[in-house]
Design an enzyme around this catalytic site. Structure first.
Site, mmCIF file in Angstrom:
data_model
loop_
_atom_site.group_PDB
_atom_site.id
_atom_site.type_symbol
_atom_site.label_atom_id
_atom_site.label_comp_id
_atom_site.label_asym_id
_atom_site.label_seq_id
_atom_site.Cartn_x
_atom_site.Cartn_y
_atom_site.Cartn_z
ATOM 1 N N SER A 42 0.708 -1.402 -0.050
ATOM 2 C CA SER A 42 -0.493 -0.238 -0.150
ATOM 3 C C SER A 42 0.385 1.412 -0.251
ATOM 4 O O SER A 42 0.485 2.186 1.054
ATOM 5 C CB SER A 42 -1.379 0.277 1.224
ATOM 6 N N CYS A 46 2.450 6.142 -7.369
ATOM 7 C CA CYS A 46 2.177 7.283 -8.063
ATOM 8 C C CYS A 46 3.124 9.007 -7.480
ATOM 9 O O CYS A 46 3.749 9.311 -8.082
ATOM 10 C CB CYS A 46 0.946 7.779 -7.967
ATOM 11 N N ASN A 282 -12.540 -19.166 -9.850
ATOM 12 C CA ASN A 282 -11.612 -19.070 -8.744
ATOM 13 C C ASN A 282 -10.748 -18.048 -8.126
ATOM 14 O O ASN A 282 -10.272 -18.048 -6.937
ATOM 15 C CB ASN A 282 -11.104 -20.594 -7.374
ATOM 16 N N ALA A 285 -8.240 -10.798 -11.318
ATOM 17 C CA ALA A 285 -7.517 -9.879 -11.392
ATOM 18 C C ALA A 285 -7.225 -9.021 -11.519
ATOM 19 O O ALA A 285 -8.186 -8.789 -12.182
ATOM 20 C CB ALA A 285 -6.685 -11.016 -12.436
ATOM 21 N N TYR A 432 -19.051 29.908 -10.798
ATOM 22 C CA TYR A 432 -18.979 31.228 -11.450
ATOM 23 C C TYR A 432 -18.889 32.478 -10.527
ATOM 24 O O TYR A 432 -19.974 32.655 -10.391
ATOM 25 C CB TYR A 432 -19.954 31.615 -12.949
ATOM 26 N N LYS A 440 -19.876 31.635 -19.303
ATOM 27 C CA LYS A 440 -19.827 30.686 -20.018
ATOM 28 C C LYS A 440 -18.709 30.453 -19.929
ATOM 29 O O LYS A 440 -17.093 30.310 -19.894
ATOM 30 C CB LYS A 440 -19.514 30.844 -21.500
#
Lengths: 551, 551
Positions: A42, A46, A282, A285, A432, A440
């Site tokens: 764990s 990254c 069984n 993956a 916004y 927009k």
């Protein structure tokens, strides 16, 4: 609750660890054992480039959870330094080799989960095993790179491979003060982008001092007398380096599955069904070892991404616990930052659509500000939106810019997931206030332009066909802009004069109109179309055409 | 193309200007005239607080488009300083008063578009017309405030009203060096949020030095001998001030429509249909002057927002040009920044659901990091997600934090627009690299927690009922956390000891389990539920309960 099952999990990072923790929450009675050949489970893989770059300071910062935590909080047994070397499917046993002692033993399973990940590609290039050439997959790998930098104080690095890891390593080495040369075999960086969208990324990092060598392959690594390296390429060039990072790509680590006779797929990964089950009922993956269906085109592909790996782990756990949960395929949402620029994409890109034989699509380019222009600090975001010609469904989006990129790609990602059309984007109600967005928003604008195209209000010309066209090229920018640079052969009538001068234009010849980004040319196109001219607009304007992305 | 129409538009900011420009693009032949009583059209009214605060330096920065630009680029006539004072529906004429000369004249229309906006509420409080009390609606208003600050160099400001404008003015005045007291009649700031979600916003700006006075109404403004003011409130307090900003709210400027006999609605705005047409088929209305249907509850409401105003302008233009385009209602996406904290919301909040009689909803709270915790700089985002109990449809979301708030609310906004469920959020594939997000993004986590609730895996307790419950309160945080503070009466068994000590707990009494944010308590709840205990989890943990939001 089902009867107690013995569940063995091979690989303790994203997919495997998620599966273990989720399974415990769903089935208190299962016996769960997590194996990893490395010293950690764990960990934040990254984060490795940023750990090399000392943005993440300590090794311990990378450890999301410890074996003790798994034991105490989840009653999950963790065996690190434990390499699972074979599977006996008939007996439902695995053979485990203790890395440190070399001893092996067997363990019985009711259910086996394979999450060994993917390993860096290391092609048989002469000299590839020279000292100073590193790959990056694990914490020990990154420690080796850190040590090399500390001990050898390298000045010149060559990074081979312009994908995510290559770009992230480029950033981190550059920030440590190394002069980086980035060599990529393809004619573009960051393959999830289409080539013209990778262009602003390339220009940005070049401005930041990175030497980018595209369309060139490494042919040899040579060691020199002073202990440094020379990287030779196909084009005949030589790049001296005190350090080389190989980031050519990864391939699913399928050896174990293959030896056990599990079905592999066309993209080279383990083939699983929607509940993450392999060809052996069984054995499950998850993660980088499997191949997945592209959520947009349906094509099988290898998509080594942390988010999907985590979700696959959860889904496998649900299946093992007897629940019904279905993996929906991978949409391909990806993001990469490099030296102040962010590039991200979601859904299909144009290359993938073409490969999948999809032709019924249209694309628009735009370059809106990251927030309202009247509030200081807005930066252009370069956006490409792909959508279905038939029904307007959003197929994919790519964006590159200094800020606000992740937010827009996330919005497009949720839109694609929900089957939204460009007409929905047009009406989307987003945040916004001037420091955050615009009345927009770029997402709205992309939808509005695309909807204009689909409604027949804005016929488009493609920047890639300008060299071949017989059309009259009309540039409606201001004369100063036109004279500083313009497309060869284009004439200039600025938008603000067009209503007086439009009769200069021919009615018997198609007109391709452009401006800088596509706003004034849209006004011009609407005016001319309503006055009986045959007009197409160059989407994204001269900025898209020239790749002169001023970011 | 339809025959040439004479289209008069009253009000030249968001809705009116959008309508004019869009209409020109759809109908080259229409005659379009835009009237505004002020000196400008198409100015950035959402930028006014930042212009006061000199973040936006020049008046010209606020001008999105000039009358000349409308004329040249769009062939739209603009008449500023022109107040439309009455409508003669029978003759299809308006009466226009030239503000500077006082002269009036009449203009005939085929189609009239009303976009006069909303005006600040100014209740008849004694002293409200004193010098130094300002409202903020127009550029001249903001120039008056800037001049007051420059000439009088005020030190103490009172801002009355804790909505968007009030908070934005608070930020800007505080950044100019004024000591600000913010007085709000309601027991919370920022009404689009539910009260417990406004709490972290309040605490944050208090930490930044703003004196926030909730649940207190201004009863009088008194002028003192030295020319300053004293603001008196219902609670009996007196707040000295050198300057007062009134930001109590706005009301639709319906006088013109009302005098003309157009139908008004229950929320006080002009009533329009989905194509923005009023009860008179030749008159359209858009923007802050109309009332709209709440997109989630269907209830009529007044939602003065720039994004919807722009879209309404576009839709009115399409209708006038004979096209079919439908306004979908207002989802209520709003955002506000104040002194480093951002608060945003989309969809329904709990107050609105209750008002609309909706009871079939559930809510979860979470406090995830803005990006992966192992990468430096992540900040907690406080999130509340509301969803349907029946089908899991997302109904609304609120978020408060220092960074990454806008991105998550935009993702929720697109999800709500598309009718997404919490099961979709769970599977959403969003941008992940450690500086941008997490493998399980806050949006995913919200979906996962909500999905756990709907699947029956996580029965919830409500923080508001802790005082009344007979349940055993179980705190599973570490002893150090528990001893520093905990809910009255809660016992402590840390999660890491629970598997050994769970038999200390009663099976005949409901257990409400909490931790800091809801993660360990979720693990604990799953363990205890599977061991036959009756358990509820306190969603959002002690942070939500106490409002001790450490942002």
């Amino acid at each position: 609750m089902s009867e107690s099952k013995r569940v063995l999990i091979v690989g303790g990072v994203a997919g495997g660890a998620s599966c273990a923790a989720r399974l415990r929450r769903l089935d208190e009675s299962a016996e769960i054992v997590l194996f990893d050949r490395g010293p950690f489970v764990s960990f934040a893989n990254c984060g490795l480039p940023y750990y090399v770059g000392k943005v993440i300071k300590e090794e311990s910062d990378l450890l999301v959870a410890s074996p003790e935590m798994f034991e105490k909080n989840f009653n999950i047994a963790v065996r690190t330094h434990s390499d699972v070397v074979s599977i006996d499917r008939e007996k439902q046993e695995i053979e485990v080799k203790e890395v440190q002692s070399g001893n092996t033993y067997r363990e019985r399973y009711d259910v086996l989960v394979l999450a060994p990940g993917a390993s860096p590609v290391k092609p048989p290039i002469p000299g590839i095993d020279s000292l100073g050439i590193h790959i990056l997959r694990t914490i020990p790998d990154s420690n080796r790179i850190r040590e090399w930098i500390e001990e050898k104080t390298p000045e010149r690095a060559v990074v081979v491979g312009g994908g995510f890891i290559g770009l992230e390593m480029t950033e981190n080495l550059a920030n440590l003060g190394l002069k980086v040369t980035l060599i990529e075999m393809l004619p573009q960086l960051l393959p999830p982008l289409d080539p013209e969208m990778a262009e602003p990324l390339t220009r940005h990092i070049e401005k930041k001092g990175v030497a980018v060598e595209l369309d060139d392959a490494v042919t040899a690594f040579e060691e020199t007398d002073d202990g440094s390296l020379v990287v030779k390429t196909k084009s005949g060039r030589s790049h001296p380096a005190d350090q080389v990072i190989l980031a050519i790509g990864v391939k699913p680590e399928t050896a174990l599955a293959k030896a056990a006779g599990l079905e592999l797929g066309e993209a080279g990964g383990i083939r699983v069904d929607n509940s993450m089950r392999t060809s052996d009922p069984n054995i499950f993956a998850v993660g980088d070892v499997i191949e997945v269906r592209d959520g947009v085109t349906g094509v099988w592909c290898h998509a080594p991404l942390a988010g999907p790996a985590n979700r696959q782990g959860r889904i496998a756990a649900a299946s093992i616990a007897g629940r019904d949960m279905t993996f929906r395929g991978v949409q391909g949402t990806t993001i990469c930052g490099c030296l102040g620029v962010t590039a991200a994409a979601t859904g299909a890109n144009e290359k993938r659509l073409r490969q999948a034989g999809v032709t019924d699509y249209e694309k628009v380019y735009l370059h809106p500000g990251s927030h309202a222009g009247y509030y200081p600090g807005a930066k252009r975001i370069h956006i490409k939106l792909l959508f279905s010609k038939t029904d307007g469904k959003v197929l994919g989006a790519q964006a590159v810019g200094e800020t606000g990129v992740d937010k827009r790609i996330d919005a497009f990602a949720i839109a694609i997931q929900g089957g939204a059309t460009v007409f929905d984007l047009e009406e989307a109600e987003l945040c916004y206030a001037p420091q955050y967005g615009a009345a927009k928003d770029p997402v709205n604008l992309a939808g509005m332009i695309a909807a204009n195209v689909l409604r027949g209000d804005l016929p488009l010309a493609d920047w890639s066909q300008i060299e071949e066209t017989d059309a009259l090229l009309l540039d409606v920018r201001d004369p100063k802009e036109y004279h500083s640079d313009h497309i060869d052969g284009a004439i200039n009538i600025p938008m603000f004069e067009l209503r007086k001068r439009f009769e200069e234009l021919p009615k018997d010849r198609e007109i391709w109109v452009n401006c800088a980004i596509g706003q004034r040319s849209y006004y011009a196109a609407r005016f001319l179309l309503q006055n009986g001219f045959r007009v197409r607009e160059l989407s994204g304007g001269i900025i898209t055409y020239w790749g002169h992305y001023p970011i």
